[in-house]
Structures are given as C-alpha cells and as structure tokens.
Design an enzyme around this catalytic site. Sequence first.
Site, PDB file in Angstrom:
ATOM      1  N   TYR A 160       0.784   9.306  -3.109  1.00 48.78           N
ATOM      2  CA  TYR A 160       2.122   8.314  -3.711  1.00 48.78           C
ATOM      3  C   TYR A 160       1.536   6.663  -3.325  1.00 48.78           C
ATOM      4  O   TYR A 160       0.901   5.799  -4.207  1.00 48.78           O
ATOM      5  CB  TYR A 160       3.552   8.409  -3.967  1.00 48.78           C
ATOM      6  CG  TYR A 160       3.810   7.597  -4.956  1.00 48.78           C
ATOM      7  CD1 TYR A 160       4.527   7.585  -6.234  1.00 48.78           C
ATOM      8  CD2 TYR A 160       4.676   6.176  -4.387  1.00 48.78           C
ATOM      9  CE1 TYR A 160       4.896   6.529  -7.337  1.00 48.78           C
ATOM     10  CE2 TYR A 160       5.680   5.003  -4.820  1.00 48.78           C
ATOM     11  CZ  TYR A 160       5.328   5.548  -6.143  1.00 48.78           C
ATOM     12  OH  TYR A 160       6.180   4.878  -7.176  1.00 48.78           O
ATOM     13  N   LYS A 164      -0.428   3.998  -4.522  1.00 50.15           N
ATOM     14  CA  LYS A 164       0.118   2.257  -4.838  1.00 50.15           C
ATOM     15  C   LYS A 164      -0.913   0.623  -3.796  1.00 50.15           C
ATOM     16  O   LYS A 164      -1.143  -0.035  -3.890  1.00 50.15           O
ATOM     17  CB  LYS A 164       1.306   2.160  -4.548  1.00 50.15           C
ATOM     18  CG  LYS A 164       1.681   2.749  -5.650  1.00 50.15           C
ATOM     19  CD  LYS A 164       1.425   2.479  -6.906  1.00 50.15           C
ATOM     20  CE  LYS A 164       2.945   3.412  -8.006  1.00 50.15           C
ATOM     21  NZ  LYS A 164       3.081   2.763  -9.070  1.00 50.15           N
TER      22      LYS A 164
END
Length: 255
Positions: A160, A164
């Site tokens: 994740y 990002k």
Amino acid sequence: MNRFPATPSFRLDGRSALVAGGTSGIGLGAAAALAEAGADVTVAARSPDRLDETREAFAERGLAVRPLRMDVGDVDAMTDSVSRNGPFDILVNSAGLARHAPALDVTPRSFDTVMSVNLRGAFFLAQAVAQGLIAAGRPGSLITISSQMGHTGGVDRSVYCASKHAVEGFTKAMAIEWGSHGIRVNTVCPTFIRTPLTEGTFADPERVAWITEKIRLGRVGQVEDVMGAVLYLASDASALVTGSALRVDGGWTAG
C-alpha cells in the site's frame, strides 16, 4: 492605493466533475462537497446497485449526480468511458484498495491486485481526463486521494505504501508536464478515516490506541475532514497550487 484583494470563490458552478469510487467513504463525501458547490457531478463505480443507491441518496438531499459504471482497473474500458462522457473539469479519484500483510507474506497476486488499481488505474485515469481537457483546450483540476502512507511507512503496509508513494511521484511529474495547459494535479493525503472499509481496523482497541497516539490532534478522521480539502483543490481558491500533497493527517507525518 493598491488593488484591494478579492477572496477567490469556492463555487464550482458550470464545471463538470468525475468522482471515481464515489459511492462510499471519502469518494461519497467528495461527490457531495462538489455537488453542493454547484458542480455537475458524475459518480463512477463498479456496482450498478451502489450507483443507484447513491443517486437516490443525493436526490433526497435535492442534489443531482450522474451514475457511471466504471472500473479503473480495466484501463481500456475506463479510458473509453472518460472519452465518451467527458471532458471533465475536475477529477477526484477515490478508487483504491489495500491488501495489508507483513512484507514477507506478500504474494505477487496481492501485489498486482493493489497496484492495478492504486497505481496503474490512477495513472491512466488522470491521463484520460487530461487528454480530454487538452483536446478541448480547457484547464482543470485533477485530484487523487492518496494517503499519509504516501509520505511515511507502516507495519503490514509495504505494498500500500509503495502504491501511494508512486502516486505522489506521478502527481509531481504530471503537474510539471500539464501546467502549461492550465491543468493542476494534486493529492489529498488523509490519515485513518472512519468509513465502511476501515471498520475492521477500528474494531481493534490496540490498533485504535496506536492510531490515536500517532495523530497529534488526538482523534481519528471523519469523511467530513477530507471534504473541505477536496473542495479547496477543485476550486479557484487553489489556483496556484499544483504538484502538491495536502495532508489531512492530524499531524501524523509531522512527527
């Protein structure tokens, strides 16, 4: 006497907006904020049932949105849909997912699943909206809902975080390339926000204690905390803001 300054408007009358992932959580809040400011909002998501529910919920509040079935993970179909329904003056991409696990347990399949939406889909959705604006000779504001994890690391969040951090990178590059067209490209980076997708996290008292300790304001986020940030970046109030990350993290990354 120098010209007296006029406060820029947060109104969005006459502008069209596309909100991807707009049927729940932060995306739903973003769609509401834009619609209340006068934008003509198209809400895009994969589920036709959720789209119908969202349209009805807006209608009950005297607001109109256009439902659009779209999967940002299917780049070819998504690009075609944006081309047929645009151009859009504003993009808010809130479509995203997570597969949290220790880095040693990450599989190629779970890695690819996250990256296909959070990075690949986000990149090509921004590209598709920008292509429509440039072809029409119109300026615009492209906003991706990133995360505080695009600026720090987190346990069980290696993939994740990678997705990002990458979003923050292409946002800066796109801002440089498209600035001459009047297209601004920014991210909003929230901390932990209470939404239906984060219920599991907030059901764990130890995890909640860790989160509230890291958030310097001492509380977790609500969807409403993000709505103002989205409206600011979509409006003329942020006319000179591009290539930036607006952190709505309660001071998490400041520490």
